[in-house]
Enzyme design. Structure first.
Site, short mmCIF file in Angstrom:
data_model
loop_
_atom_site.label_atom_id
_atom_site.label_comp_id
_atom_site.label_asym_id
_atom_site.label_seq_id
_atom_site.Cartn_x
_atom_site.Cartn_y
_atom_site.Cartn_z
N SER A 1 0.82 -1.20 0.00
CA SER A 1 0.00 0.00 0.00
C SER A 1 0.86 1.26 0.00
O SER A 1 1.95 1.29 0.59
CB SER A 1 -0.89 0.01 1.24
OG SER A 1 -1.53 1.26 1.41
N HIS B 1 -13.84 -1.51 -0.88
CA HIS B 1 -12.81 -1.11 0.09
C HIS B 1 -13.03 -1.78 1.44
O HIS B 1 -12.83 -1.19 2.49
CB HIS B 1 -12.79 0.42 0.25
CG HIS B 1 -11.42 0.98 0.50
ND1 HIS B 1 -10.61 1.45 -0.52
CD2 HIS B 1 -10.69 1.14 1.64
CE1 HIS B 1 -9.47 1.87 -0.03
NE2 HIS B 1 -9.48 1.70 1.29
N THR C 1 -6.01 2.54 -6.72
CA THR C 1 -7.26 2.52 -5.96
C THR C 1 -8.12 3.70 -6.38
O THR C 1 -7.69 4.86 -6.28
CB THR C 1 -6.98 2.56 -4.45
OG1 THR C 1 -6.36 1.32 -4.08
CG2 THR C 1 -8.27 2.72 -3.66
N LYS D 1 -8.59 -0.82 -8.79
CA LYS D 1 -9.25 -1.38 -7.61
C LYS D 1 -10.38 -0.46 -7.14
O LYS D 1 -10.22 0.76 -7.10
CB LYS D 1 -8.23 -1.56 -6.48
CG LYS D 1 -8.79 -2.13 -5.17
CD LYS D 1 -7.65 -2.31 -4.18
CE LYS D 1 -8.16 -2.90 -2.86
NZ LYS D 1 -8.92 -1.92 -2.06
N TYR E 1 -2.28 5.37 -4.34
CA TYR E 1 -3.30 6.38 -4.08
C TYR E 1 -2.89 7.64 -4.84
O TYR E 1 -1.71 8.01 -4.84
CB TYR E 1 -3.41 6.70 -2.59
CG TYR E 1 -4.16 5.67 -1.78
CD1 TYR E 1 -5.43 5.25 -2.15
CD2 TYR E 1 -3.60 5.14 -0.63
CE1 TYR E 1 -6.13 4.32 -1.40
CE2 TYR E 1 -4.29 4.20 0.14
CZ TYR E 1 -5.55 3.80 -0.26
OH TYR E 1 -6.23 2.87 0.49
#
Length: 381
Positions: free
Chosen positions: A107, A276, A156, A252, A130
């Site tokens: 992440s 999520h 994402t 995603k 992100y």
């Protein structure tokens, strides 16, 4: 507790070892948590078709996800603050995933950095992105992922703004923990966790601190997301990222067929059907309930993967039967990590592998590539 046999066993162990604010971070959903619960509950509604007197020898779970060989159709999902479930958590999880032959996805909001993961692995891992307002920072993140030889980028799309998670607010979540009476009481009851954390230097957001412009300290995830996550994110940005990255791209957070078709139009290699983990739009449908619709919409144009609610190997098999080419586990591996470190992640993967293997056999199949809707007895969706 004796050797854990289920993901629920690992969850119980993790709850005992991990401070409340970090356990709750992994275990919570937005608002009423109705979507979080639905993700799990809707898997139970799917019934499997039992077959007998068929050859169950020489079984194989090996397959591919976006062209990569995997020992089973499972990847470790990108999860923020995994390094707060256990010291150096992302590094431990990445090593466990590599040994198990499944992808590890790091992440952006990890505690260990991209470079940390590259230093302890020998095979390419995946990186989840992100999108921040600071596009220069995004360019540098992508370049760091390329230098680390990441083999896929997971963008994402469903966190342009942060959903409200009541547990995080009540617990005063921060990394590292802020010294308040509340946090001190939480830490005081978890001495083994504290001892491990004292032996590592990795207690902040490793991909951000020292890399983002004018960021030398970052303790509040919510403050950072409120300030930097881009609410204007659009499909044009996805195309820009795809061109900049140039490699395998996964999107995603897709839960609507119109969005699935838009994702396919970008040329992405796969979508992840996901809400999520029930942490964004409370009241949204479960991931598994929307999977057949997404497969029908774009399954002939790109791979469709699934994230959310998987707590067993049976759940993975059900997702594959409904058209998923791969699945992601977040909470199961975090429970294992919090409970037992690297050994716990390995145990979580072994639990899921064994459950999937036995279930596949009892449904009359020997190869995961042959699993389809024929193994489903009742499909409520």
């Amino acid at each position: 507790m004796s050797k854990p046999l289920t993901i629920a066993d690992l969850k119980t162990m993790a709850r005992r070892r991990v401070p409340k604010m970090f356990f709750d971070y992994a275990d919570s959903g937005a608002w009423t948590e109705s979507t979080y619960r639905a993700n799990e509950d809707d898997f139970a509604k799917i019934k499997l078709r039992q077959r007998v007197l068929v050859d169950m020898t020489n079984r194989s779970l090996a397959t591919q996800m976006i062209g990569h060989d995997v020992s089973m159709p499972v990847a470790l999902a990108p999860t923020g603050l995994a390094g707060m479930q256990h010291a150096d958590g992302e590094m431990l999880a990445a090593k466990a995933a590599e040994e198990a032959g499944v992808p590890f996805t790091l992440s952006t909001m990890s505690i260990c950095s991209i470079e940390d993961i590259a230093s302890v692995t020998t095979k390419p891992f995946w990186f989840q992105l992100y999108v921040m307002k600071d596009r220069g920072f995004i360019e540098r993140l992508i370049e760091r992922a390329r230098i680390a030889k990441c083999s896929a980028l997971v963008v994402t799309a469903d966190l342009q703004i942060l959903g409200q998670r009541h547990k995080d607010l009540r617990n005063g979540l921060s990394a590292p923990p802020k010294w308040t009476l509340n946090s001190a009481m939480q830490l005081a009851t978890k001495p083994f966790w504290c001892l491990d954390m004292l032996q590592t230097k990795r207690r902040g957001f490793g991909n951000i601190v020292g890399h983002a412009s004018n960021v030398s300290d970052l303790s509040s995830l919510s403050a950072w997301t409120a300030e930097q996550f881009d609410p204007r994110l659009s499909w044009d940005d996805i195309r820009w990222i795809k061109d900049l990255w140039g490699g395998k791209l996964i999107i995603k957070g897709i839960l609507d067929d119109e969005d699935a078709r838009a994702a396919a139009d970008t040329g992405a290699d796969a979508i992840i059907v996901s809400n999520h983990g029930g942490r964004q739009l409370d009241g949204a449908p479960s991931s598994i309930s929307m999977l057949p619709k997404m497969v029908a919409a774009v399954g002939d144009r790109m791979e469709v993967h699934l994230d959310g609610g998987i707590r067993s190997g049976q759940d993975v098999l059900k997702a594959v039967a409904l058209g998923a080419k791969g699945t992601y586990i977040g909470r199961p591996f975090l429970y294992g990590l919090g409970a037992m470190g690297k050994e716990g992640v390995t145990t979580a993967l072994e639990i899921i592998r064994k459950e999937m293997d036995i279930t596949m056999a009892l449904c009359g199949k020997r190869d995961i590539k042959d699993v389809n809707s024929n193994v489903i007895a009742q499909n409520p969706f």
